[in-house]
Design an enzyme around this catalytic site. Structure first.
Site, PDB file in Angstrom:
ATOM      1  N   MET A  21     -60.582  -2.815  29.951  1.00 54.02           N
ATOM      2  CA  MET A  21     -59.277  -3.162  29.390  1.00 54.02           C
ATOM      3  C   MET A  21     -59.369  -4.458  28.584  1.00 54.02           C
ATOM      4  O   MET A  21     -58.342  -5.071  28.253  1.00 54.02           O
ATOM      5  CB  MET A  21     -58.227  -3.300  30.499  1.00 54.02           C
ATOM      6  CG  MET A  21     -58.012  -1.981  31.251  1.00 54.02           C
ATOM      7  SD  MET A  21     -56.407  -1.858  32.052  1.00 54.02           S
ATOM      8  CE  MET A  21     -56.447  -3.283  33.125  1.00 54.02           C
ATOM      9  N   ALA A  23     -60.348  -8.509  27.541  1.00 57.29           N
ATOM     10  CA  ALA A  23     -60.348  -9.845  28.148  1.00 57.29           C
ATOM     11  C   ALA A  23     -61.640  -9.981  28.956  1.00 57.29           C
ATOM     12  O   ALA A  23     -61.634 -10.266  30.154  1.00 57.29           O
ATOM     13  CB  ALA A  23     -59.111 -10.085  29.016  1.00 57.29           C
ATOM     14  N   HIS A  28     -67.786  -7.677  33.205  1.00 51.00           N
ATOM     15  CA  HIS A  28     -67.867  -6.589  32.225  1.00 51.00           C
ATOM     16  C   HIS A  28     -69.261  -6.556  31.576  1.00 51.00           C
ATOM     17  O   HIS A  28     -69.849  -5.492  31.404  1.00 51.00           O
ATOM     18  CB  HIS A  28     -66.835  -6.786  31.109  1.00 51.00           C
ATOM     19  CG  HIS A  28     -65.407  -6.761  31.572  1.00 51.00           C
ATOM     20  ND1 HIS A  28     -64.613  -7.884  31.577  1.00 51.00           N
ATOM     21  CD2 HIS A  28     -64.625  -5.748  32.024  1.00 51.00           C
ATOM     22  CE1 HIS A  28     -63.390  -7.565  31.997  1.00 51.00           C
ATOM     23  NE2 HIS A  28     -63.371  -6.280  32.295  1.00 51.00           N
ATOM     24  N   GLN A  52     -51.430   3.124  33.820  1.00 54.31           N
ATOM     25  CA  GLN A  52     -51.908   2.665  35.125  1.00 54.31           C
ATOM     26  C   GLN A  52     -51.168   1.409  35.603  1.00 54.31           C
ATOM     27  O   GLN A  52     -51.499   0.867  36.655  1.00 54.31           O
ATOM     28  CB  GLN A  52     -53.421   2.471  35.119  1.00 54.31           C
ATOM     29  CG  GLN A  52     -53.934   1.299  34.306  1.00 54.31           C
ATOM     30  CD  GLN A  52     -55.453   1.306  34.219  1.00 54.31           C
ATOM     31  OE1 GLN A  52     -56.052   2.177  33.591  1.00 54.31           O
ATOM     32  NE2 GLN A  52     -56.097   0.352  34.869  1.00 54.31           N
ATOM     33  N   GLY A 138     -67.492  -1.153  37.866  1.00 60.26           N
ATOM     34  CA  GLY A 138     -67.753  -2.270  38.771  1.00 60.26           C
ATOM     35  C   GLY A 138     -67.338  -1.932  40.191  1.00 60.26           C
ATOM     36  O   GLY A 138     -66.269  -1.370  40.418  1.00 60.26           O
ATOM     37  N   GLN A 139     -68.168  -2.317  41.138  1.00 60.22           N
ATOM     38  CA  GLN A 139     -67.851  -2.160  42.563  1.00 60.22           C
ATOM     39  C   GLN A 139     -66.638  -3.018  42.942  1.00 60.22           C
ATOM     40  O   GLN A 139     -66.001  -2.794  43.962  1.00 60.22           O
ATOM     41  CB  GLN A 139     -69.088  -2.538  43.391  1.00 60.22           C
ATOM     42  CG  GLN A 139     -68.967  -2.321  44.883  1.00 60.22           C
ATOM     43  CD  GLN A 139     -68.687  -0.864  45.226  1.00 60.22           C
ATOM     44  OE1 GLN A 139     -69.203   0.048  44.580  1.00 60.22           O
ATOM     45  NE2 GLN A 139     -67.865  -0.635  46.234  1.00 60.22           N
ATOM     46  N   ASP A 141     -63.785  -2.803  41.768  1.00 59.30           N
ATOM     47  CA  ASP A 141     -62.686  -1.842  41.959  1.00 59.30           C
ATOM     48  C   ASP A 141     -63.221  -0.683  42.792  1.00 59.30           C
ATOM     49  O   ASP A 141     -63.456   0.418  42.281  1.00 59.30           O
ATOM     50  CB  ASP A 141     -62.169  -1.381  40.606  1.00 59.30           C
ATOM     51  CG  ASP A 141     -61.571  -2.526  39.803  1.00 59.30           C
ATOM     52  OD1 ASP A 141     -60.375  -2.756  39.922  1.00 59.30           O
ATOM     53  OD2 ASP A 141     -62.330  -3.224  39.102  1.00 59.30           O
ATOM     54  N   SER A 176     -62.334 -11.736  37.298  1.00 58.42           N
ATOM     55  CA  SER A 176     -61.275 -10.795  36.949  1.00 58.42           C
ATOM     56  C   SER A 176     -60.547 -11.332  35.727  1.00 58.42           C
ATOM     57  O   SER A 176     -60.368 -12.553  35.590  1.00 58.42           O
ATOM     58  CB  SER A 176     -60.289 -10.683  38.111  1.00 58.42           C
ATOM     59  OG  SER A 176     -59.083 -10.084  37.673  1.00 58.42           O
ATOM     60  N   ARG A 178     -57.544 -11.151  35.344  1.00 58.15           N
ATOM     61  CA  ARG A 178     -56.290 -11.720  35.870  1.00 58.15           C
ATOM     62  C   ARG A 178     -56.482 -13.134  36.429  1.00 58.15           C
ATOM     63  O   ARG A 178     -55.488 -13.811  36.679  1.00 58.15           O
ATOM     64  CB  ARG A 178     -55.693 -10.805  36.952  1.00 58.15           C
ATOM     65  CG  ARG A 178     -55.146  -9.501  36.378  1.00 58.15           C
ATOM     66  CD  ARG A 178     -54.311  -8.730  37.390  1.00 58.15           C
ATOM     67  NE  ARG A 178     -53.595  -7.632  36.768  1.00 58.15           N
ATOM     68  CZ  ARG A 178     -54.015  -6.360  36.733  1.00 58.15           C
ATOM     69  NH1 ARG A 178     -55.155  -6.023  37.297  1.00 58.15           N
ATOM     70  NH2 ARG A 178     -53.310  -5.429  36.135  1.00 58.15           N
TER      71      ARG A 178
HETATM   72  P1  AMP Z   1     -61.070  -3.811  33.692  1.00 55.19           P
HETATM   73  O1  AMP Z   1     -61.229  -4.368  32.312  1.00 55.19           O
HETATM   74  O2  AMP Z   1     -60.454  -4.759  34.665  1.00 55.19           O
HETATM   75  O3  AMP Z   1     -60.440  -2.438  33.699  1.00 55.19           O
HETATM   76  O4  AMP Z   1     -62.540  -3.586  34.243  1.00 55.19           O
HETATM   77  C1  AMP Z   1     -63.446  -2.777  33.529  1.00 55.19           C
HETATM   78  C2  AMP Z   1     -64.658  -2.538  34.396  1.00 55.19           C
HETATM   79  O5  AMP Z   1     -65.273  -3.781  34.712  1.00 55.19           O
HETATM   80  C3  AMP Z   1     -64.295  -1.862  35.719  1.00 55.19           C
HETATM   81  O6  AMP Z   1     -65.283  -0.877  36.014  1.00 55.19           O
HETATM   82  C4  AMP Z   1     -64.345  -3.013  36.683  1.00 55.19           C
HETATM   83  O7  AMP Z   1     -64.653  -2.616  38.003  1.00 55.19           O
HETATM   84  C5  AMP Z   1     -65.460  -3.853  36.116  1.00 55.19           C
HETATM   85  N1  AMP Z   1     -65.363  -5.232  36.601  1.00 55.19           N
HETATM   86  C6  AMP Z   1     -64.273  -6.043  36.541  1.00 55.19           C
HETATM   87  N2  AMP Z   1     -64.529  -7.228  37.146  1.00 55.19           N
HETATM   88  C7  AMP Z   1     -65.807  -7.146  37.626  1.00 55.19           C
HETATM   89  C8  AMP Z   1     -66.647  -8.036  38.364  1.00 55.19           C
HETATM   90  N3  AMP Z   1     -66.245  -9.249  38.746  1.00 55.19           N
HETATM   91  N4  AMP Z   1     -67.899  -7.611  38.663  1.00 55.19           N
HETATM   92  C9  AMP Z   1     -68.322  -6.381  38.291  1.00 55.19           C
HETATM   93  N5  AMP Z   1     -67.580  -5.493  37.591  1.00 55.19           N
HETATM   94  C10 AMP Z   1     -66.334  -5.872  37.266  1.00 55.19           C
END
Ligand code: AMP
Length: 270
Positions: A21, A23, A28, A52, A138-139, A141, A176, A178
């Protein structure tokens, strides 16, 4: 995007896909690096998926940094970036959903109704557009990993799902997008998530196997951090997301909590 992805796979090249998503942070980028290590071509997507987010959640204010993200991905060697508009992904009249029943109501699904339906629908759509050989998640989530794996199995997607370890800040906070919402005081308070998980892990390593007792220890850690509101602290099977009685090797310990208005998640696999 489909034409570009198909062309990039010519000659049997393995295509890796990292959906995000935006940022972007090092979490990532660790997925991109894992993809690079096993795939000849890597593609990524940036799409803040409205379906979502709940009606009172942070869709509108979710951090967006497209130019910076694009440059970061380019530097990491991502060949193709897909950043569609909401209208392009959800044309007027779209009424079809992908739901992983049961699993979608557990953990984050129980406090964020409809969240995982939005995730699986958009991931299914992205898989149809990109047609990757492997997709990297990522683990961090953990429930998302379990639910996407189940969707891929149940609906015969020819995609290998690769889960990558959680990337953390130096003090242990899981990275994160966030985290950007946290003020300095909240940033300190947020460490309670990691502290609770570490406490449970130590207790498990010391021989405690009773999941109820372990969860109680984790929850206790939150009692001392009054400004943080615990959403859930669960000890579950990582594939079914069902609560376990006995915590064994590989059991998932997952937590979600509100630090001010910001909802953060973290977990460990014992
Ligand atoms: P998002 O942009 O939050 O939807 O995350 C995109 C992908 O990055 C998802 O598969 C997340 O699980 C992964 N991700 C987010 N934060 C982390 C982190 N701290 N370590 C590993 N993977 C991450």
């Amino acid at each position: 995007m489909r034409a570009a992805c198909r062309a990039s796979r010519s000659g049997g090249k393995r295509l890796g896909f990292v959906p995000t998503m935006g940022a972007l942070h090092d979490g990532h980028l660790s997925l991109v690096r894992a993809a690079k290590a096993s795939c000849a071509v890597v593609t990524a997507s940036i799409f803040v998926n409205p379906t979502q987010f709940g009606p009172r959640e942070d869709f509108a204010k979710y951090p967006r940094a497209f130019d910076r993200d694009r440059d970061m991905l380019e530097k990491e060697g991502v060949a193709l970036l897909f950043a569609p508009s909401v209208e392009e992904m959800y044309p007027a009249g779209a009424v079809t959903w992908v739901t992983v029943e049961g699993l979608s109501d557990k953990l984050d699904g129980s406090s964020r109704p409809g969240h995982f339906r939005g995730v699986t629908t958009v991931v299914a759509k992205l898989f149809h557009i990109v047609e990757p050989d492997a997709a990297f998640f990522g683990q961090k989530d953990a429930a998302q990993v379990a639910i996407v794996r189940r969707m891929v199995r149940d609906l015969n997607f020819p995609v290998e799902i690769v889960a990558c370890p959680i990337v953390r800040e130096a003090d242990g906070l899981a990275m994160s997008s966030r985290n950007a919402y946290l003020d300095p005081q909240q940033r300190q308070q947020a460490l309670v998530l990691r502290r609770a998980l570490t406490r449970v892990k130590k207790s498990w390593e010391g021989g405690e196997r009773d999941a109820k007792k372990l969860a109680a220890e984790g929850r206790e850690e939150f009692a001392v951090e009054k400004a943080v509101r615990l959403d859930y602290f669960e000890i579950v099977n990582p594939d079914t997301l069902d609560a376990v009685n006995e915590a064994g090797a590989g059991t998932l310990v997952a937590v979600a909590a509100f630090v001010g208005p910001t909802r953060l998640i973290d977990n460990i696999l014992l």
